[in-house]
Design a protein around this motif. Structure first.
Motif, short mmCIF file in Angstrom:
data_model
loop_
_atom_site.label_atom_id
_atom_site.label_comp_id
_atom_site.label_asym_id
_atom_site.label_seq_id
_atom_site.Cartn_x
_atom_site.Cartn_y
_atom_site.Cartn_z
N THR A 83 4.37 3.63 -1.15
CA THR A 83 3.61 2.00 -1.77
C THR A 83 4.01 0.90 -1.10
O THR A 83 3.38 -0.01 -1.20
N GLN A 89 -6.86 -1.31 -2.90
CA GLN A 89 -7.09 -1.00 -3.96
C GLN A 89 -6.63 0.12 -3.97
O GLN A 89 -5.67 1.09 -4.73
N ASN A 90 -7.29 0.75 -3.86
CA ASN A 90 -7.58 2.89 -3.54
C ASN A 90 -6.24 2.86 -3.70
O ASN A 90 -5.28 4.07 -3.79
N VAL A 97 -3.31 2.43 -3.06
CA VAL A 97 -2.29 1.89 -3.64
C VAL A 97 -2.32 3.00 -5.49
O VAL A 97 -1.20 3.45 -5.52
N LYS A 98 -3.48 2.79 -5.65
CA LYS A 98 -3.92 3.67 -6.85
C LYS A 98 -3.83 5.18 -7.09
O LYS A 98 -2.66 5.69 -7.66
N ALA A 99 -3.50 5.24 -5.32
CA ALA A 99 -3.36 6.99 -4.87
C ALA A 99 -1.58 6.85 -5.30
O ALA A 99 -1.11 8.22 -6.24
N SER A 100 -1.30 6.46 -4.77
CA SER A 100 0.64 6.19 -4.23
C SER A 100 1.04 6.75 -5.90
O SER A 100 1.97 6.77 -6.06
N PHE A 101 0.19 5.16 -7.11
CA PHE A 101 0.99 5.29 -7.77
C PHE A 101 1.05 6.32 -9.08
O PHE A 101 2.08 6.71 -9.61
N GLU A 102 -0.33 7.43 -8.68
CA GLU A 102 -0.79 8.68 -9.75
C GLU A 102 0.58 9.44 -9.08
O GLU A 102 0.51 10.00 -9.72
#
Ligand SMILES: [Zn+2]
Length: 411
Positions: free
Chosen positions: A27, A53-54, A56-61
């Motif tokens: 991230t 956006q996508n 970063v969202k995926a890596s947070f998940e």
């Protein structure tokens, strides 16, 4: 306790996972990359951010997914802990240390330093001093709180000071000893502190040299240089280093020399325990650590560790006692005395306990044991009662004594 230990181990295993750290790093990399792109070409800011956006969202998940296991482990661990130490307040005393954060923090910092966790200790100390600096001094401080505030300079001194360097040295020497089987730095330290060790009646220097002898005997090489067989090297070592020990350790040296005659078959000789003792390195390391701490006027074992372990052993008994007291509607009234016996292991008993044979009461600081000239011991209050300040007869033998000749015993 077993359940807590099991959950602790499980949690430890799960929390060790480096996957989560990699995900967080991914991230960070994404964000850094985006920043570089925008710095290079400011006009691309909106498109870069949109593209970000996508991923970063995926890596947070992904990070959260990795943490799930750690969370569930933590949950189970907390539950096991709660089950063991049920949430019941214990009777507190005026010196309740948990309400004295400065004292507790000092104990934690000292524990980390003496265990060799230097970077953790540094982080801990810098955060602790930040917290204490920011809190306003209270004008309505109790005596105990004042004492705690006086402990603050200790915390500041620990950050950079002498005590940290000393523990650093101790761990360096221990590391050489246990990891590289190199006793020379520890021997040098013992030699430099010979007088202080002698005053303590310590055998450390000899213990270290004896182990060095055994190590050479088994083929160890000093400075990686070997001139002959292990036995020859060991003999050389004796000639060079042992004359200084002759006065105090002659029987021990004779035993080492006697072993030479049995060299081909030490296993069946009476000297086997000196030469093939699997615990000798550990024993010498423990004794080194103990003496090192003693010269710093510190206990050999971490007080925090001892207190926490003794507390964990004592708590279930105390909680049970509290339940019983509630049922019977009685109260814990004795001030400096536990209402039940807590069976701690022998190594955790630091003070002997004396029960007065006359009053059957345990002695305290206010009512200490007194030695009567005939050699019998009773509590001070019993003595006062029996003697009324004049000549009296000992309750245990025919001799007569004067109350003023009785001496206070220190336990
Ligand atoms: Zn007597």
């Amino acid at each position: 306790m077993d359940q807590v230990q099991k959950e602790h181990q499980r949690l430890w295993k799960r929390a060790q996972s480096s996957k989560c750290i990699n995900d967080v790093q991914a991230t960070i990399d994404l964000l850094l990359e985006a920043r570089r792109t925008i710095v290079d070409d400011p006009s691309s800011a909106s498109i870069t951010l949109a593209k970000l956006q996508n991923p970063v969202k995926a890596s947070f998940e992904a990070t959260n997914n990795d943490l799930k296991e750690a969370y569930s482990g933590l949950n189970k661990y907390t539950k096991a802990l709660d089950k063991l130490f049920k949430d019941k307040p214990l009777p507190t005393t005026e010196y309740d240390s948990l309400s004295q954060p400065v004292l507790v923090n000092r104990a934690v910092a000292m524990h980390l330093l003496r265990e060799g966790e230097f970077s953790t200790a540094d982080t801990f100390l810098s955060e602790v001093s930040r917290i204490h600096m920011s809190s306003e001094p209270d004008t309505t401080m109790s005596q105990a709180e004042k004492q705690a505030t006086e402990a603050m300079p200790d915390i500041e001194a620990m950050q950079s000071g002498e005590i940290r360097n000393q523990f650093l040295l101790m761990h360096e020497l221990l590391y050489e000893m246990t990891e590289h089987q190199n006793l020379l730095p520890a021997i040098e330290w013992a030699r430099n502190n010979r007088e202080a060790l002698y005053v303590r009646g310590s055998n450390l220097e000899f213990e270290l040299c004896q182990l060095q002898f055994v190590w050479l005997f088994h083929g160890g090489k000093e400075n990686n240089v070997s001139v002959g067989s292990g036995r020859l090297m060991a003999l050389e070592y004796v000639k060079r280093e042992f004359p200084r020990f002759q006065g105090r350790y002659l029987p021990e040296i004779q035993r080492l020399m006697g072993a030479m005659a049995f060299a081909p078959n030490l296993e069946d000789s009476p000297y086997n325990s000196i030469f093939n003792n699997p615990n000798s390195w550990e024993r010498v390391a423990t004794s080194f650590k103990g003496e090192f701490c003693a010269l710093l006027s510190l206990a050999a074992e971490s007080p925090l560790y001892v207190a926490a372990t003794a507390g964990a052993i004592a708590l279930p008994t105390l909680l049970k006692l509290q339940t019983i007291m509630k049922e019977k509607r009685t109260e814990w009234t004795s001030q400096n005395e536990l209402p039940v016996e807590i069976p701690l292991p022998r190594s955790y008993q630091y003070h002997s306990i004396f029960v007065c044979p006359v009053s059957k009461e345990q002695t305290t600081d206010e009512n200490p044991p007194m030695l009567i000239p005939c050699g019998h011991v009773i509590a001070q209050q019993s003595l006062a009662r029996i003697s009324k300040g004049v000549k009296f007869k000992c309750p245990y033998c025919p001799s007569e004594s004067n109350a003023k000749d009785a001496r206070k015993l220190l336990l």
